[in-house]
Write a protein that holds these residues in place. Structure first.
Motif, PDB file in Angstrom:
ATOM      1  N   GLN A  67     -21.315   2.678 -73.772  1.00  0.00           N
ATOM      2  CA  GLN A  67     -20.401   3.820 -73.746  1.00  0.00           C
ATOM      3  C   GLN A  67     -20.713   4.786 -74.873  1.00  0.00           C
ATOM      4  OE1 GLN A  67     -16.230   3.905 -72.946  1.00  0.00           O
ATOM      5  NE2 GLN A  67     -16.226   1.755 -72.324  1.00  0.00           N
ATOM      6  N   ALA A  68     -21.103   4.235 -76.010  1.00  0.00           N
ATOM      7  CA  ALA A  68     -21.415   5.083 -77.158  1.00  0.00           C
ATOM      8  C   ALA A  68     -22.596   5.993 -76.844  1.00  0.00           C
ATOM      9  CB  ALA A  68     -21.709   4.235 -78.386  1.00  0.00           C
ATOM     10  N   GLU A  69     -23.586   5.453 -76.150  1.00  0.00           N
ATOM     11  CA  GLU A  69     -24.737   6.280 -75.750  1.00  0.00           C
ATOM     12  C   GLU A  69     -24.293   7.392 -74.826  1.00  0.00           C
ATOM     13  OE1 GLU A  69     -28.141   3.050 -75.127  1.00  0.00           O
ATOM     14  OE2 GLU A  69     -28.694   4.996 -74.237  1.00  0.00           O
ATOM     15  N   GLU A  70     -23.455   7.011 -73.872  1.00  0.00           N
ATOM     16  CA  GLU A  70     -22.966   7.976 -72.886  1.00  0.00           C
ATOM     17  C   GLU A  70     -22.209   9.121 -73.553  1.00  0.00           C
ATOM     18  OE1 GLU A  70     -21.390   5.455 -69.579  1.00  0.00           O
ATOM     19  OE2 GLU A  70     -19.977   7.149 -69.457  1.00  0.00           O
ATOM     20  N   VAL A  71     -21.282   8.767 -74.441  1.00  0.00           N
ATOM     21  CA  VAL A  71     -20.454   9.786 -75.078  1.00  0.00           C
ATOM     22  C   VAL A  71     -21.292  10.622 -76.047  1.00  0.00           C
ATOM     23  CG1 VAL A  71     -18.438  10.192 -76.549  1.00  0.00           C
ATOM     24  CG2 VAL A  71     -18.351   8.460 -74.762  1.00  0.00           C
ATOM     25  N   THR A  72     -22.256   9.984 -76.717  1.00  0.00           N
ATOM     26  CA  THR A  72     -23.144  10.741 -77.606  1.00  0.00           C
ATOM     27  C   THR A  72     -23.895  11.791 -76.808  1.00  0.00           C
ATOM     28  OG1 THR A  72     -23.409   8.829 -79.059  1.00  0.00           O
ATOM     29  CG2 THR A  72     -25.052  10.570 -79.247  1.00  0.00           C
ATOM     30  N   VAL A  89     -17.617  31.727 -89.494  1.00  0.00           N
ATOM     31  CA  VAL A  89     -16.420  32.082 -90.255  1.00  0.00           C
ATOM     32  C   VAL A  89     -15.446  30.907 -90.317  1.00  0.00           C
ATOM     33  CG1 VAL A  89     -14.317  33.511 -90.083  1.00  0.00           C
ATOM     34  CG2 VAL A  89     -16.560  34.563 -89.858  1.00  0.00           C
ATOM     35  N   LYS A  90     -15.454  30.118 -89.259  1.00  0.00           N
ATOM     36  CA  LYS A  90     -14.440  29.069 -89.169  1.00  0.00           C
ATOM     37  C   LYS A  90     -14.870  27.752 -89.794  1.00  0.00           C
ATOM     38  CE  LYS A  90     -12.001  31.039 -85.320  1.00  0.00           C
ATOM     39  NZ  LYS A  90     -12.228  31.230 -83.895  1.00  0.00           N
ATOM     40  N   GLY A  91     -16.073  27.652 -90.315  1.00  0.00           N
ATOM     41  CA  GLY A  91     -16.485  26.387 -90.910  1.00  0.00           C
ATOM     42  C   GLY A  91     -17.970  26.154 -90.692  1.00  0.00           C
ATOM     43  N   SER A  92     -18.458  24.998 -91.145  1.00  0.00           N
ATOM     44  CA  SER A  92     -19.890  24.740 -91.060  1.00  0.00           C
ATOM     45  C   SER A  92     -20.268  24.247 -89.659  1.00  0.00           C
ATOM     46  CB  SER A  92     -20.282  23.681 -92.087  1.00  0.00           C
ATOM     47  OG  SER A  92     -19.729  22.430 -91.708  1.00  0.00           O
ATOM     48  N   GLY A  93     -21.553  24.401 -89.346  1.00  0.00           N
ATOM     49  CA  GLY A  93     -22.067  23.930 -88.060  1.00  0.00           C
ATOM     50  C   GLY A  93     -21.906  22.429 -87.933  1.00  0.00           C
ATOM     51  N   THR A  94     -22.155  21.729 -89.030  1.00  0.00           N
ATOM     52  CA  THR A  94     -21.999  20.278 -89.030  1.00  0.00           C
ATOM     53  C   THR A  94     -20.551  19.908 -88.718  1.00  0.00           C
ATOM     54  OG1 THR A  94     -23.640  20.252 -90.778  1.00  0.00           O
ATOM     55  CG2 THR A  94     -22.466  18.211 -90.357  1.00  0.00           C
ATOM     56  N   ALA A  95     -19.611  20.602 -89.352  1.00  0.00           N
ATOM     57  CA  ALA A  95     -18.196  20.306 -89.108  1.00  0.00           C
ATOM     58  C   ALA A  95     -17.858  20.528 -87.648  1.00  0.00           C
ATOM     59  CB  ALA A  95     -17.323  21.171 -90.000  1.00  0.00           C
ATOM     60  N   TRP A  96     -18.373  21.599 -87.084  1.00  0.00           N
ATOM     61  CA  TRP A  96     -18.120  21.909 -85.686  1.00  0.00           C
ATOM     62  C   TRP A  96     -18.600  20.784 -84.777  1.00  0.00           C
ATOM     63  CZ3 TRP A  96     -21.567  23.689 -81.607  1.00  0.00           C
ATOM     64  CH2 TRP A  96     -20.898  24.232 -80.502  1.00  0.00           C
ATOM     65  N   ILE A  97     -19.820  20.339 -85.037  1.00  0.00           N
ATOM     66  CA  ILE A  97     -20.405  19.275 -84.222  1.00  0.00           C
ATOM     67  C   ILE A  97     -19.599  17.990 -84.332  1.00  0.00           C
ATOM     68  CG2 ILE A  97     -22.404  17.722 -84.016  1.00  0.00           C
ATOM     69  CD1 ILE A  97     -24.122  20.181 -84.905  1.00  0.00           C
ATOM     70  N   PHE A  98     -19.230  17.610 -85.552  1.00  0.00           N
ATOM     71  CA  PHE A  98     -18.548  16.327 -85.726  1.00  0.00           C
ATOM     72  C   PHE A  98     -17.082  16.367 -85.313  1.00  0.00           C
ATOM     73  CE2 PHE A  98     -21.783  13.543 -86.953  1.00  0.00           C
ATOM     74  CZ  PHE A  98     -22.764  14.350 -87.493  1.00  0.00           C
ATOM     75  N   THR A  99     -16.509  17.557 -85.285  1.00  0.00           N
ATOM     76  CA  THR A  99     -15.170  17.690 -84.730  1.00  0.00           C
ATOM     77  C   THR A  99     -15.205  17.411 -83.236  1.00  0.00           C
ATOM     78  OG1 THR A  99     -14.602  19.319 -86.400  1.00  0.00           O
ATOM     79  CG2 THR A  99     -13.211  19.258 -84.457  1.00  0.00           C
ATOM     80  N   ILE A 100     -16.196  17.971 -82.558  1.00  0.00           N
ATOM     81  CA  ILE A 100     -16.365  17.698 -81.132  1.00  0.00           C
ATOM     82  C   ILE A 100     -16.609  16.204 -80.921  1.00  0.00           C
ATOM     83  CG2 ILE A 100     -17.846  18.058 -79.111  1.00  0.00           C
ATOM     84  CD1 ILE A 100     -18.474  20.853 -80.193  1.00  0.00           C
ATOM     85  N   ALA A 101     -17.515  15.644 -81.725  1.00  0.00           N
ATOM     86  CA  ALA A 101     -17.903  14.245 -81.551  1.00  0.00           C
ATOM     87  C   ALA A 101     -16.703  13.319 -81.713  1.00  0.00           C
ATOM     88  CB  ALA A 101     -19.002  13.881 -82.550  1.00  0.00           C
ATOM     89  N   HIS A 102     -15.933  13.546 -82.759  1.00  0.00           N
ATOM     90  CA  HIS A 102     -14.817  12.639 -83.000  1.00  0.00           C
ATOM     91  C   HIS A 102     -13.771  12.762 -81.917  1.00  0.00           C
ATOM     92  CE1 HIS A 102     -11.237  10.917 -85.050  1.00  0.00           C
ATOM     93  NE2 HIS A 102     -12.140   9.995 -85.305  1.00  0.00           N
ATOM     94  N   ARG A 103     -13.498  13.990 -81.514  1.00  0.00           N
ATOM     95  CA  ARG A 103     -12.502  14.215 -80.472  1.00  0.00           C
ATOM     96  C   ARG A 103     -12.904  13.516 -79.171  1.00  0.00           C
ATOM     97  NH1 ARG A 103      -9.022  18.350 -78.385  1.00  0.00           N
ATOM     98  NH2 ARG A 103      -8.144  17.327 -76.547  1.00  0.00           N
ATOM     99  N   ARG A 104     -14.175  13.668 -78.802  1.00  0.00           N
ATOM    100  CA  ARG A 104     -14.658  13.038 -77.575  1.00  0.00           C
ATOM    101  C   ARG A 104     -14.572  11.516 -77.655  1.00  0.00           C
ATOM    102  NH1 ARG A 104     -17.531  15.820 -73.377  1.00  0.00           N
ATOM    103  NH2 ARG A 104     -16.699  17.924 -73.570  1.00  0.00           N
ATOM    104  N   ALA A 105     -14.919  10.988 -78.814  1.00  0.00           N
ATOM    105  CA  ALA A 105     -14.897   9.531 -78.979  1.00  0.00           C
ATOM    106  C   ALA A 105     -13.467   9.014 -78.817  1.00  0.00           C
ATOM    107  CB  ALA A 105     -15.451   9.152 -80.352  1.00  0.00           C
ATOM    108  N   VAL A 106     -12.530   9.699 -79.442  1.00  0.00           N
ATOM    109  CA  VAL A 106     -11.139   9.251 -79.364  1.00  0.00           C
ATOM    110  C   VAL A 106     -10.602   9.410 -77.945  1.00  0.00           C
ATOM    111  CG1 VAL A 106      -8.790   9.748 -80.142  1.00  0.00           C
ATOM    112  CG2 VAL A 106     -10.646   9.647 -81.791  1.00  0.00           C
ATOM    113  N   ASP A 107     -10.928  10.539 -77.293  1.00  0.00           N
ATOM    114  CA  ASP A 107     -10.498  10.737 -75.907  1.00  0.00           C
ATOM    115  C   ASP A 107     -11.005   9.595 -75.027  1.00  0.00           C
ATOM    116  OD1 ASP A 107     -10.619  14.393 -75.547  1.00  0.00           O
ATOM    117  OD2 ASP A 107      -9.170  13.041 -76.474  1.00  0.00           O
TER     118      ASP A 107
END
Lengths: 206, 240
Positions: A67-72, A89-107
């Motif tokens: 599942q981790a592979e799939e969600v990644t 303006v809203k933050g770093s590219g890394t932050a943007w990516i990991f916000t998406i990643a964490h949200r998807r993982a939790v969902d």
């Protein structure tokens, strides 16, 4: 749970570092605008840059490697698909990516598990402490040392609340049950703990 | 939710430790609380640092799979500001404008049937929604209706019998009185069906199964909505 990283062999040119600290190497901020214009080579560079950290996080939250592979994959394709929406303006590219990643993982954790599975996960979480487990597996990079140190500066309740939520994918209600604490207490600890981490890490926005 | 409750959720929100309803409520609150938005921005960057610790090299096949998939994946354009979509009165111009604006709103709006938010959404649901809107807008029997909303704003409806679907757009609404919210209804004979809540400003709602509907109505309800519309309506659009 000790997780030994699979396949320690590195692709040529890429180090163990997920975030480059060598000047001259592109950052997520620099790559994302190119990716937004359809630059697949830039995306491949970004993949090599962030995939181990994205996969590591999602693997930690989901535990199931398939599942981790799939969600990644979902997350990284989403980064490609919506790169034009990233706004520096809203933050770093890394932050943007990991916000998406964490949200998807939790969902995924919340939606894919039958309630009996979820209870079992919750029970297991009380035995293996997410914080120690995550910290032991980490290598000694500067950023990691800093996060480890700042997490260490929290009260035990703050740290446990945050790590159960972030690495365990638990809602604050579940965390309250796991820790035998009142709901308002858990909410407060999460917020205060993050504020303390923010100050310790020296995070500012804008 | 009281003001105290809302602010206390900031940490849990940033850690994704809230359920969808709480997330929606908090995101709504963020839109109207500058100080909260700043705090959430900082705490969000802080939470991202937690992802520094776990690290695991993924299998090589993942890289191949991802690169293969992106080569087949369309990318979206930059986000368009979505508040207060202007709705001109001529139907033809409206359709062209609305197609672009709706695509942006749809790309930004959530998939929940009862909430109106600008937030991240699941990819597939988003694409389905965008496809539906496109088909609706280009249906040969697409009709356009508009009506003013009492105390300010407009409700517009694009409907197609062949698609059995309508897109309801609200724009420029006055803030509802404290403790109240706008609610959307589809009415057929005596049957009134709630189809969504709107806090303020603007929003787009797709409504399925409108083939027999007589009317789309907008009312003011207590926060959280009602089971039946409170009359008189603040706006209605006749469909038949």
């Amino acid at each position: 749970m000790r997780s030994e990283p699979e396949g320690r062999a590195k692709p040529p040119g890429a180090g163990l570092r997920a975030v480059p600290d060598r000047p001259g190497e592109p950052t997520a901020d620099e790559l994302l605008p190119r990716i937004a214009r359809g630059d697949e080579a830039a995306f491949a560079t970004l993949y090599d840059l962030v995939a181990p950290r994205v996969f590591g996080l999602i693997r930690r939250v989901l535990r199931d490697p398939a599942q981790a592979e799939e969600v990644t994959q979902e997350v990284l394709v989403e980064v490609w698909r919506t790169a034009a929406r990233f706004d520096t303006v809203k933050g770093s590219g890394t932050a943007w990516i990991f916000t998406i990643a964490h949200r998807r993982a939790v969902d995924r954790v919340r939606s894919s598990q039958a309630s009996s599975d979820r209870e079992r996960r919750v029970a297991v979480s009380t035995v293996d402490t997410p914080y120690d487990d995550v910290v032991e597996a980490a290598t000694a990079r500067v950023e990691q040392q800093q996060v480890r140190r700042c997490l260490g500066g929290l009260t035990e309740l703050q740290r446990e609340a945050i790590t159960l939520a972030y690495y365990g994918g638990h809602s604050y209600r579940e965390v309250a049950e796991l820790l035998g604490a009142a709901l308002p207490t858990i909410k407060t600890r999460m917020r205060d703990g993050l504020i303390r981490m923010r100050d310790c890490l020296g995070v500012t926005v804008g | 939710m009281t003001a105290i409750d809302i602010h206390a959720l900031a940490g849990a929100y940033v850690l994704n430790a809230v359920d969808d309803i709480e997330r929606a409520a908090f995101a709504r609150h963020l839109a109207e609380c500058e100080a909260c938005a700043v705090e959430v921005g900082e705490l969000s960057e802080t939470a991202v640092r937690l992802s520094d610790l776990p690290w695991q090299q993924p299998p090589a096949r993942l890289r191949e799979a991802v690169l293969a998939e992106i080569s087949q994946t369309r990318q979206v354009g930059p986000a368009v500001a979505s508040r207060g979509v202007a709705v001109p009165s001529q139907p033809r111009r409206w359709r062209m404008m609305a197609a672009a604006a709706a695509a942006a709103l749809v790309a930004a709006a959530g998939a929940g049937t009862a909430t109106w938010l600008v937030q991240e959404n699941r990819v597939r649901a988003e694409q389905v929604r965008a496809d539906r809107i496109e088909r609706l807008m280009t249906a040969p029997d697409a009709q356009f209706r508009t009506a003013a909303v009492a105390q300010g704003g407009n409700v517009s409806v694009v409907l197609s019998q062949s698609e059995n679907r309508a897109m309801v757009t609200l724009s420029g609404l006055a803030d509802p009185p404290s403790g109240k919210t706008y609610e959307l209804w589809v009415i057929h004979d005596d049957v009134q069906t709630a189809v969504g809540l709107v806090g303020k400003g603007s929003g787009v709602q797709l409504v399925d199964g409108i083939a027999d509907a007589d009317l789309v109505g907008v009312t003011l309800e207590p926060a959280g909505g009602s089971a039946r519309p409170s009359l008189p309506m603040v706006s209605s659009v006749v469909l038949a």
